[in-house]
Design a protein around this motif. Sequence first.
Motif, mmCIF file in Angstrom:
data_model
loop_
_atom_site.group_PDB
_atom_site.id
_atom_site.type_symbol
_atom_site.label_atom_id
_atom_site.label_comp_id
_atom_site.label_asym_id
_atom_site.label_seq_id
_atom_site.Cartn_x
_atom_site.Cartn_y
_atom_site.Cartn_z
ATOM 1 N N ALA A 190 19.739 52.589 32.577
ATOM 2 C CA ALA A 190 20.998 53.153 32.073
ATOM 3 C C ALA A 190 22.132 52.890 33.046
ATOM 4 O O ALA A 190 23.271 52.618 32.635
ATOM 5 C CB ALA A 190 20.839 54.652 31.830
ATOM 6 N N THR A 191 21.849 52.954 34.348
ATOM 7 C CA THR A 191 22.881 52.660 35.343
ATOM 8 C C THR A 191 23.325 51.203 35.254
ATOM 9 O O THR A 191 24.524 50.892 35.287
ATOM 10 C CB THR A 191 22.356 52.950 36.761
ATOM 11 O OG1 THR A 191 21.972 54.320 36.843
ATOM 12 C CG2 THR A 191 23.431 52.669 37.805
ATOM 13 N N GLY A 192 22.362 50.291 35.142
ATOM 14 C CA GLY A 192 22.717 48.884 34.990
ATOM 15 C C GLY A 192 23.532 48.633 33.741
ATOM 16 O O GLY A 192 24.520 47.884 33.763
ATOM 17 N N ALA A 193 23.151 49.272 32.632
ATOM 18 C CA ALA A 193 23.899 49.104 31.392
ATOM 19 C C ALA A 193 25.308 49.679 31.509
ATOM 20 O O ALA A 193 26.261 49.149 30.927
ATOM 21 C CB ALA A 193 23.148 49.776 30.245
ATOM 22 N N ALA A 194 25.450 50.755 32.274
ATOM 23 C CA ALA A 194 26.771 51.367 32.449
ATOM 24 C C ALA A 194 27.730 50.426 33.163
ATOM 25 O O ALA A 194 28.946 50.465 32.919
ATOM 26 C CB ALA A 194 26.638 52.670 33.233
ATOM 27 N N PHE A 195 27.212 49.554 34.027
ATOM 28 C CA PHE A 195 28.059 48.603 34.739
ATOM 29 C C PHE A 195 28.303 47.319 33.951
ATOM 30 O O PHE A 195 29.137 46.504 34.353
ATOM 31 C CB PHE A 195 27.429 48.237 36.084
ATOM 32 C CG PHE A 195 27.749 49.193 37.192
ATOM 33 C CD1 PHE A 195 28.861 48.987 37.992
ATOM 34 C CD2 PHE A 195 26.957 50.299 37.431
ATOM 35 C CE1 PHE A 195 29.177 49.874 39.012
ATOM 36 C CE2 PHE A 195 27.256 51.193 38.448
ATOM 37 C CZ PHE A 195 28.368 50.979 39.239
ATOM 38 N N LEU A 196 27.603 47.109 32.852
ATOM 39 C CA LEU A 196 27.677 45.845 32.131
ATOM 40 C C LEU A 196 29.082 45.495 31.629
ATOM 41 O O LEU A 196 29.432 44.307 31.577
ATOM 42 C CB LEU A 196 26.687 45.862 30.964
ATOM 43 C CG LEU A 196 26.323 44.521 30.354
ATOM 44 C CD1 LEU A 196 25.803 43.570 31.425
ATOM 45 C CD2 LEU A 196 25.289 44.700 29.246
ATOM 46 N N PRO A 197 29.936 46.454 31.228
ATOM 47 C CA PRO A 197 31.295 46.063 30.823
ATOM 48 C C PRO A 197 32.085 45.345 31.916
ATOM 49 O O PRO A 197 33.009 44.585 31.605
ATOM 50 C CB PRO A 197 31.954 47.402 30.475
ATOM 51 C CG PRO A 197 30.828 48.288 30.077
ATOM 52 C CD PRO A 197 29.680 47.890 30.963
ATOM 53 N N ALA A 198 31.728 45.554 33.186
ATOM 54 C CA ALA A 198 32.481 44.917 34.277
ATOM 55 C C ALA A 198 32.375 43.401 34.261
ATOM 56 O O ALA A 198 33.410 42.709 34.254
ATOM 57 C CB ALA A 198 32.033 45.484 35.632
ATOM 58 N N PRO A 199 31.168 42.794 34.261
ATOM 59 C CA PRO A 199 31.128 41.338 34.238
ATOM 60 C C PRO A 199 31.712 40.741 32.971
ATOM 61 O O PRO A 199 32.296 39.651 33.006
ATOM 62 C CB PRO A 199 29.630 41.018 34.369
ATOM 63 C CG PRO A 199 28.922 42.240 33.943
ATOM 64 C CD PRO A 199 29.809 43.366 34.364
ATOM 65 N N VAL A 200 31.564 41.454 31.846
ATOM 66 C CA VAL A 200 32.141 40.961 30.598
ATOM 67 C C VAL A 200 33.672 40.907 30.711
ATOM 68 O O VAL A 200 34.305 39.890 30.395
ATOM 69 C CB VAL A 200 31.708 41.840 29.413
ATOM 70 C CG1 VAL A 200 32.431 41.415 28.143
ATOM 71 C CG2 VAL A 200 30.198 41.781 29.228
ATOM 72 N N ALA A 201 34.263 42.001 31.178
ATOM 73 C CA ALA A 201 35.719 42.044 31.311
ATOM 74 C C ALA A 201 36.226 41.033 32.328
ATOM 75 O O ALA A 201 37.214 40.330 32.091
ATOM 76 C CB ALA A 201 36.156 43.464 31.706
ATOM 77 N N ILE A 202 35.542 40.931 33.466
ATOM 78 C CA ILE A 202 35.974 39.995 34.503
ATOM 79 C C ILE A 202 35.889 38.560 33.995
ATOM 80 O O ILE A 202 36.822 37.760 34.176
ATOM 81 C CB ILE A 202 35.121 40.176 35.770
ATOM 82 C CG1 ILE A 202 35.456 41.503 36.440
ATOM 83 C CG2 ILE A 202 35.355 39.028 36.758
ATOM 84 C CD1 ILE A 202 34.529 41.864 37.582
ATOM 85 N N GLY A 203 34.777 38.208 33.349
ATOM 86 C CA GLY A 203 34.623 36.850 32.848
ATOM 87 C C GLY A 203 35.667 36.500 31.799
ATOM 88 O O GLY A 203 36.288 35.439 31.857
ATOM 89 N N VAL A 204 35.881 37.392 30.838
ATOM 90 C CA VAL A 204 36.847 37.129 29.768
ATOM 91 C C VAL A 204 38.255 36.995 30.337
ATOM 92 O O VAL A 204 39.008 36.071 29.992
ATOM 93 C CB VAL A 204 36.792 38.248 28.711
ATOM 94 C CG1 VAL A 204 37.966 38.138 27.749
ATOM 95 C CG2 VAL A 204 35.474 38.169 27.949
ATOM 96 N N LEU A 205 38.650 37.912 31.207
ATOM 97 C CA LEU A 205 40.009 37.897 31.744
ATOM 98 C C LEU A 205 40.235 36.710 32.676
ATOM 99 O O LEU A 205 41.308 36.091 32.643
ATOM 100 C CB LEU A 205 40.295 39.206 32.475
ATOM 101 C CG LEU A 205 40.386 40.447 31.574
ATOM 102 C CD1 LEU A 205 40.507 41.709 32.420
ATOM 103 C CD2 LEU A 205 41.572 40.342 30.625
ATOM 104 N N MET A 206 39.255 36.389 33.511
ATOM 105 C CA MET A 206 39.435 35.256 34.425
ATOM 106 C C MET A 206 39.560 33.934 33.674
ATOM 107 O O MET A 206 40.379 33.086 34.004
ATOM 108 C CB MET A 206 38.283 35.188 35.420
ATOM 109 C CG MET A 206 38.485 36.023 36.673
ATOM 110 S SD MET A 206 37.310 35.579 37.966
ATOM 111 C CE MET A 206 37.983 36.507 39.340
#
Length: 476
Positions: free
Chosen positions: A311-327
């Motif tokens: 659950a902790t790993g899943a809670a952080f999952l929006p971060a790489p998605v947002a970083i990748g899309v925005l970059m």
Amino acid sequence: MPTTIESPAKTPAPSRTYSRWASLAVLCAGTLMTVLDGNIVTVAMPAVQSDLGFSGPGLAWVVNAYLIPFGGLLLLMGRLGDLVGRRRMFAAGLAVFTAASVLAGTATGQGVLIAARALQGAGGAMASAVVLGMLVALFPEPREQARVIAVFSAVGAAGGALGTFLGGALTQALGWHWIFLINLPIGIAAWLAAVRVLAPQSGTGLGEGADFPGAALVTGALMLTVYVIVGSGDRGLTATLLLALLALGLFAAFAVRQARTARPLLRLRLFRSRLLTGANTVQVLMIATMYGFQFIGALYLQRVLGYGELATGAAFLPAPVAIGVLMLGLSARTVGRFGAYRVLLAGLTLIAAGMALLGRAPADGSYLPDVLPPLLLLSAGFAAAMPALTGLAMSGVREEDAGLASGLFNTTQVVGGSLGLAALSTLAASDTDGLLGRGVELIPATAEGYRLAFRVAAGIAVGALAVAAGVLRPRA
């Protein structure tokens, strides 16, 4: 994730177009493995601590034992890559990293795990130090090169946060040992692909020389500095000051050596550049904030909110998605329209705001109102600030110094992470222990310790913003 651009060496370009793209895939895959391992242990920390008996502050060494040799050896490994050949250095780094992963995965004591993590850091530095130099040689056309580097940067940035998710999934499903053992099949496949796909390239020969004493001095200085911070609460003021002076002495000895040796790891004249010096200072502060968030944020979710590893790993999952899309989708356009300076200030403002929100996270909080909004602010801020900061740093450097300046920039990235992690984790643990000593219950005391660390991290981000505004402002 740190990567180093070296001065282009004579690397024969592959004769077939698909070979270049296969080489890009191999280099990205190998680098992703080393990037993931910088953060994959974050979610597994409570399990590691319970199994091996680490203290609260001492637990940070599981991460810092990797980061310190990684950052301290980047410049040396980049130089050795020029001497022995970059493909050879990349493949050797993968081999060392994979062997060290097996050692870490079978560790049954604190000392073995920390030693294995240090060896992983050395292997990661060997592989990472030569990657962008190889990409520059493979894709010399400017527009194509810019696209390739953008893809590679997104892999590195998103990979760091993705490691948190994978660490949680592996720890909960198989145990913390598997966050390291999983690297065995991946590392073997990456090594075989590197040997088969990457174009051979001969270096200039070891007779050209490399500054091994300089590398030892700077790595020892970094390790001692982290040791001073992490153990400050367990020793007297006199001992702490003496160790701090010794660390400063090692840094001074490194600077003196770089000024006098014939083949320095770091040419001190680089610091004459206002933009390069200012950007590196900003980066140390910004990355200290981000690493503190990843480490302490994962502990907050597990120890305060009661999340499991997955659950902790899943809670952080929006971060790489947002970083990748925005970059990939917005960063280059935004910098082109508004300028790197303004985009950097906006990104740092978002990071400071995100950390300030985390500084209010309560002991009875929940994910959607208390964690996700600051997580998205931090991700957007980092995606905006990092490319802009890189551009500002490199814009103040002469062409012949580009490789060395990039190595310095990537080194300060790792230095900022290790120092920030040591300081913030020690601060949180000390505050929690003090509250427990005054009779406060465990979860409220733990939450308050983390809140204090988040507020201090927000202050560090404000400091980065102030330095950027004052030093990196464009001159007429």
